[in-house]
Scaffold this active site. Structure first.
Site, mmCIF file in Angstrom:
data_model
loop_
_atom_site.group_PDB
_atom_site.id
_atom_site.type_symbol
_atom_site.label_atom_id
_atom_site.label_comp_id
_atom_site.label_asym_id
_atom_site.label_seq_id
_atom_site.Cartn_x
_atom_site.Cartn_y
_atom_site.Cartn_z
ATOM 1 C CE LYS A 41 -3.121 -2.377 3.177
ATOM 2 N NZ LYS A 41 -3.602 -2.414 4.582
ATOM 3 C CD GLU A 97 8.251 -0.592 -2.290
ATOM 4 O OE1 GLU A 97 7.112 -0.064 -2.270
ATOM 5 O OE2 GLU A 97 8.505 -1.673 -1.746
ATOM 6 C CG ASP A 98 6.935 2.232 0.597
ATOM 7 O OD1 ASP A 98 7.791 1.412 0.181
ATOM 8 O OD2 ASP A 98 6.152 1.972 1.520
ATOM 9 C CG ASP A 101 14.949 -0.846 5.307
ATOM 10 O OD1 ASP A 101 15.718 0.052 5.690
ATOM 11 O OD2 ASP A 101 14.531 -1.740 6.065
ATOM 12 C CG PHE A 150 10.536 2.973 11.059
ATOM 13 C CD1 PHE A 150 10.941 1.807 10.409
ATOM 14 C CD2 PHE A 150 9.188 3.305 11.063
ATOM 15 C CE1 PHE A 150 9.997 0.989 9.789
ATOM 16 C CE2 PHE A 150 8.251 2.484 10.450
ATOM 17 C CZ PHE A 150 8.651 1.331 9.810
ATOM 18 C CB VAL A 151 10.487 7.903 7.514
ATOM 19 C CG1 VAL A 151 11.800 8.562 7.881
ATOM 20 C CG2 VAL A 151 10.673 6.964 6.325
ATOM 21 N NE ARG A 163 -0.667 1.683 4.942
ATOM 22 C CZ ARG A 163 0.430 0.972 4.679
ATOM 23 N NH1 ARG A 163 1.420 1.507 4.011
ATOM 24 N NH2 ARG A 163 0.534 -0.280 5.080
HETATM 25 P P1 IMP Z 1 13.267 -3.965 2.042
HETATM 26 O O1 IMP Z 1 12.936 -5.301 1.438
HETATM 27 O O2 IMP Z 1 14.021 -4.129 3.340
HETATM 28 O O3 IMP Z 1 13.938 -3.008 1.119
HETATM 29 O O4 IMP Z 1 11.891 -3.414 2.537
HETATM 30 C C1 IMP Z 1 11.232 -2.383 1.986
HETATM 31 C C2 IMP Z 1 9.898 -2.275 2.696
HETATM 32 O O5 IMP Z 1 10.080 -2.157 4.116
HETATM 33 C C3 IMP Z 1 9.182 -1.022 2.270
HETATM 34 O O6 IMP Z 1 8.337 -1.261 1.186
HETATM 35 C C4 IMP Z 1 8.412 -0.656 3.513
HETATM 36 O O7 IMP Z 1 7.172 -1.319 3.520
HETATM 37 C C5 IMP Z 1 9.226 -1.187 4.656
HETATM 38 N N1 IMP Z 1 10.035 -0.120 5.292
HETATM 39 C C6 IMP Z 1 11.375 -0.056 5.330
HETATM 40 N N2 IMP Z 1 11.789 1.041 5.983
HETATM 41 C C7 IMP Z 1 10.679 1.697 6.355
HETATM 42 C C8 IMP Z 1 10.443 2.935 7.049
HETATM 43 O O8 IMP Z 1 11.358 3.682 7.481
HETATM 44 N N3 IMP Z 1 9.143 3.283 7.243
HETATM 45 C C9 IMP Z 1 8.100 2.530 6.804
HETATM 46 N N4 IMP Z 1 8.272 1.380 6.137
HETATM 47 C C10 IMP Z 1 9.545 0.960 5.910
HETATM 48 MG MG MG Z 2 6.100 -1.377 1.366
#
Ligand code: IMP
Ligand code: MG
Length: 177
Positions: A41, A97-98, A101, A150-151, A163
């Site tokens: 989402k 993508e948002d 990470d 963490f944002v 959100r």
């Molecule tokens: P990755 O597989 O670790 O790159 O995860 C990415 C996903 O982790 C994003 O799509 C977010 O849903 C979640 N995520 C990672 N960091 C944050 C943050 O600082 N705030 C909110 N969601 C996050």
């Molecule tokens: Mg996500």
């Protein structure tokens, strides 16, 4: 007491950066069409704002993925919870993508998408948290690079909350919760 949220990027700053990204994408895909895949989402607010700023024809589709893991850490094994409506064979795809990470979710998803025979697949992320990277991911279009905090807001959540905030902020959790 409530969680504290310190503003990192206000709405004006986000919208102005999204306009720049839209302009760049429109130039890069001149005389082509793009298929935006909005990752639900979290990317929904960003993808809508971005799509409005792209001047070449845009197809808009959604995918919901869940990466096995806990609330703040992904595992890298991605389950497709909701798949695209339309095939992407031969399409110029931009995954929106948002935040990137660890990079695990997009690394895994890109393997799946590439196997479907698109003409091209690029990645556009509103936020990039490079300090946390575990798997290499090429981000073609980045909104903002942020520190390891963490944002929330502008689509990003903590346990499904926040959100709807029109800005992006660093959340400090209320320890009594
Ligand atoms: P990755 O597989 O670790 O790159 O995860 C990415 C996903 O982790 C994003 O799509 C977010 O849903 C979640 N995520 C990672 N960091 C944050 C943050 O600082 N705030 C909110 N969601 C996050
Ligand atoms: Mg996500």
């Amino acid at each position: 007491m409530a969680d504290r949220i310190d503003v990192l990027f206000d709405e004006e700053k986000i919208v102005s950066r999204v306009k720049e990204l839209g302009k760049q994408i429109s130039e890069d895909y001149k005389d082509k069409e793009v298929t935006i895949i909005c990752i639900l989402k979290g990317a929904s607010f960003f993808a809508c704002e971005l799509a409005k700023r792209i001047t070449v024809p845009v197809y808009f589709d959604f995918m919901k993925v869940s990466s096995y893991g806990n609330e703040t850490e992904s595992s890298g094994v991605v389950k497709i919870v909701q798949d695209l409506d339309e095939p992407i064979r031969g399409k110029n795809v931009i995954v929106v993508e948002d935040i990137i990470d660890s990079g695990r979710t997009m690394h895994y998803l890109f393997d799946i998408l590439r196997s479907r025979g698109p003409e091209s697949v690029k990645l556009c992320a509103l936020l990039d948290k490079p300090d946390r990277r575990v798997t290499e991911v090429d981000i073609d279009y980045t909104g903002f690079v942020i520190p390891d905090k963490f944002v929330v807001g502008y689509g990003l959540d903590y346990a499904q909350k926040y959100r709807n905030l029109p800005y992006i902020g660093v959340v400090t959790l209320d320890e009594n919760n």
